[in-house]
Design an enzyme around this catalytic site. Structure first.
Site, short mmCIF file in Angstrom:
data_model
loop_
_atom_site.label_atom_id
_atom_site.label_comp_id
_atom_site.label_asym_id
_atom_site.label_seq_id
_atom_site.Cartn_x
_atom_site.Cartn_y
_atom_site.Cartn_z
N GLU A 167 0.80 -1.23 0.00
CA GLU A 167 0.00 0.00 0.00
C GLU A 167 0.83 1.28 0.00
O GLU A 167 0.77 2.07 0.95
CB GLU A 167 -0.95 0.00 1.21
N GLU A 354 -5.43 -8.59 0.71
CA GLU A 354 -6.07 -8.28 1.99
C GLU A 354 -7.55 -8.04 1.75
O GLU A 354 -7.93 -7.42 0.76
CB GLU A 354 -5.51 -6.99 2.65
C1 PNW Z 1 -4.22 -1.98 5.52
N1 PNW Z 1 -7.96 3.14 4.62
O1 PNW Z 1 -4.18 -0.64 5.88
C2 PNW Z 1 -2.86 -2.49 5.91
O2 PNW Z 1 -2.13 -3.07 4.87
C3 PNW Z 1 -2.87 -3.36 7.12
O3 PNW Z 1 -1.62 -3.30 7.74
C4 PNW Z 1 -4.00 -2.96 8.04
O4 PNW Z 1 -3.95 -3.61 9.28
C5 PNW Z 1 -5.29 -3.25 7.32
O5 PNW Z 1 -5.34 -2.59 6.07
C6 PNW Z 1 -6.54 -2.87 8.11
O6 PNW Z 1 -6.55 -1.49 8.31
C7 PNW Z 1 -5.16 0.26 5.54
O7 PNW Z 1 -8.26 3.98 5.46
C8 PNW Z 1 -5.24 1.40 6.30
O8 PNW Z 1 -8.51 3.14 3.50
C9 PNW Z 1 -6.17 2.35 5.98
C10 PNW Z 1 -7.01 2.17 4.90
C11 PNW Z 1 -6.94 1.03 4.15
C12 PNW Z 1 -6.00 0.07 4.47
#
Ligand code: PNW
Length: 452
Positions: A167, A354
């Protein structure tokens, strides 16, 4: 309507985690500090002052965690390698104890019949590299290439496929633009060079991996972007957001150029950051697969403040996860269709790297089962419409350190008591195990075809 049991033969089932979120042991065996150690030590950054110092203590308990994975019958396990365990200051020779940990982990996974799928960078940059500018500094991309060489030379004989970055959009936006993740910079659009330097790091690492005969993926958190209304102003804002969130991190990889951000009112563009030859390098090594992290769509309206050319707005009427994220399973095939249309034959096979939700459910986490089953059913509709989808890695195996939210957002199939470190499988664990077994039986020639 196709459902999850119609996902294709050979479809790979997995779970995902990341080093800082589960490992703990942050000062052990020569690991250097990462930007997340520094960030979590600063008051007010993470809810209730939580840190990843102990997390799930996976560094010591990985054999137990692999037993849990074996119990699920997984094909693959996506985890991340902590760069500061391999190079405590981000440069120089490998720390033998750091490499040895991932060596043990990989061997234990292979013994359990599970294919390791490592991510090289899941946000835990060595602090020493942040001190020289982090991803704002072009040199970090070259340091990442050196780190990749060290790890690939050690594990490449047993690990067939690698994810370079997790990401890069979220790392840029949350880490460098808004400052709600490490390293806590609030640069707004001046964070854009971190996009290019991460992609450059991907390109350099991808070439090194491919030279060694290894498969290369990237895990992008992509979102279907929808206008809040059909008004021209909302539509223009939607296109701008799509360029910044999705296309900025996928067009250079698949098309060899950036979207023209200035056309969308994003004036602080990448000129000056992109050197001649960079785009060729970024696109030179074809992706074996595109990792897609999907959580929810994004609704966009015309800007309300002058800093950005869009506003993010709520999705009306959608049910919500405990994190208050909207639950929209049909957004997943919608996103995949957009990719299929946009990139055509340049789109590599897709793996969902994911997808999952936090819930406040007790061990009987029916809301997670509903979330996962509806998303997998939605995914099946996309595979039957000609989109090549190879696997699904749910986020996450264990309840873990959810970044700025600390331990408040449990995403696991397995409950973790953070006082005792006791692991207890939830109802979703049993559900996922049975789904994998039934799907596998349906598609194996020998197996009997049974549907629950
Ligand atoms: C991902 N959003 O993060 C990460 O790859 C993981 O480490 C994390 O634990 C998981 O999603 C759950 O949050 C994100 O706000 C953080 O769109 C924020 C967002 C999306 C993914």
């Amino acid at each position: 309507m196709p459902d999850r049991f119609d996902l294709p033969a050979g479809f790979r089932w997995g779970v995902s985690t990341a080093a800082y979120q589960i490992e703990g042991a942050v000062t052990e065996d020569g690991r250097g500090p990462s930007i997340w150690d520094t960030f979590t030590a600063r008051p007010g950054t993470v809810r209730d002052g939580h840190t990843g110092a102990v997390a799930c203590d996976h560094y010591h308990r990985y054999p137990e965690d692999i037993e849990l994975m074996r119990g699920l019958g997984l094909d693959g396990y996506r985890f991340s390698i902590a760069w500061p365990r391999i190079q405590p200051t981000g440069t120089g020779p490998a720390n033998p104890a750091g490499l040895a940990f991932y060596d043990r982990l990989v061997d234990a996974l292979l013994d359990a019949g599970i294919t390791p799928l490592p991510t090289l960078f899941h946000w835990d940059l060595p602090q020493a590299l942040e001190d020289t500018g982090g991803w704002l500094n072009r040199d970090t991309a070259h340091r990442f290439a050196d780190y990749t060489t060290l790890v690939a030379d050690r594990l490449g004989d047993r690990v067939p496929a690698w994810i370079t970055l997790n990401e890069p959009f979220v790392h840029m936006a949350y880490g460098y633009a808004f400052g709600i993740h490490a390293p806590g910079r609030a640069l707004m659009l001046d964070a854009l060079p971190t996009a290019h330097h991460q992609l450059l790091a991907h390109g350099l690492a991808a070439a090194l991996l491919a030279e060694r005969g290894l498969d290369v993926l990237i895990a992008n958190n992509l979102t279907p972007v929808r206008p809040a209304s059909p008004s021209p102003a909302d539509l223009a804002a939607t296109t701008a957001y799509d360029a910044l969130h999705n296309r900025l991190f996928t067009d250079p990889l698949l098309l060899g150029h950036y979207p023209d951000l200035s056309a969308y009112g994003i004036t602080d563009d990448l000129a000056g950051t992109v050197h001649p030859g960079d785009l060729d390098l970024i696109a030179a090594t074809p992706l074996t697969g595109l990792g897609v992290n999907y959580y929810n769509p994004t609704h966009i309206a015309a800007p309300t403040d002058p800093g950005l050319p869009f506003t993010l707005v709520d999705i009306p009427d959608a049910p919500r996860t405990a994190f208050d994220w909207p639950i929209v399973p049909e957004g997943l095939p919608e996103l995949l269709h957009t990719l299929h249309t946009r990139y055509g034959p340049a789109l590599p096979p897709i793996t969902i790297t994911e997808n999952g939700c936090s819930t406040t459910d007790p061990l009987d986490d029916q809301s997670r089962i509903t979330y996962l089953s509806t998303h997998l059913d939605a995914l099946a509709t996309a595979t039957t419409q000609g989109i090549d989808i190879r696997g699904y890695y749910t986020w996450s195996l264990l309840d873990n350190f959810e970044w700025a939210e600390g331990y408040h957002q449990p995403f696991g199939l397995v409950h973790v008591d953070f006082e005792t470190q006791k692991r207890t499988p939830k109802a979703s664990y049993t559900w996922y195990r049975d789904l994998i077994a039934v799907h596998r039986a349906r598609w194996s020639k020998e197996g009997s075809v049974t549907f629950p």
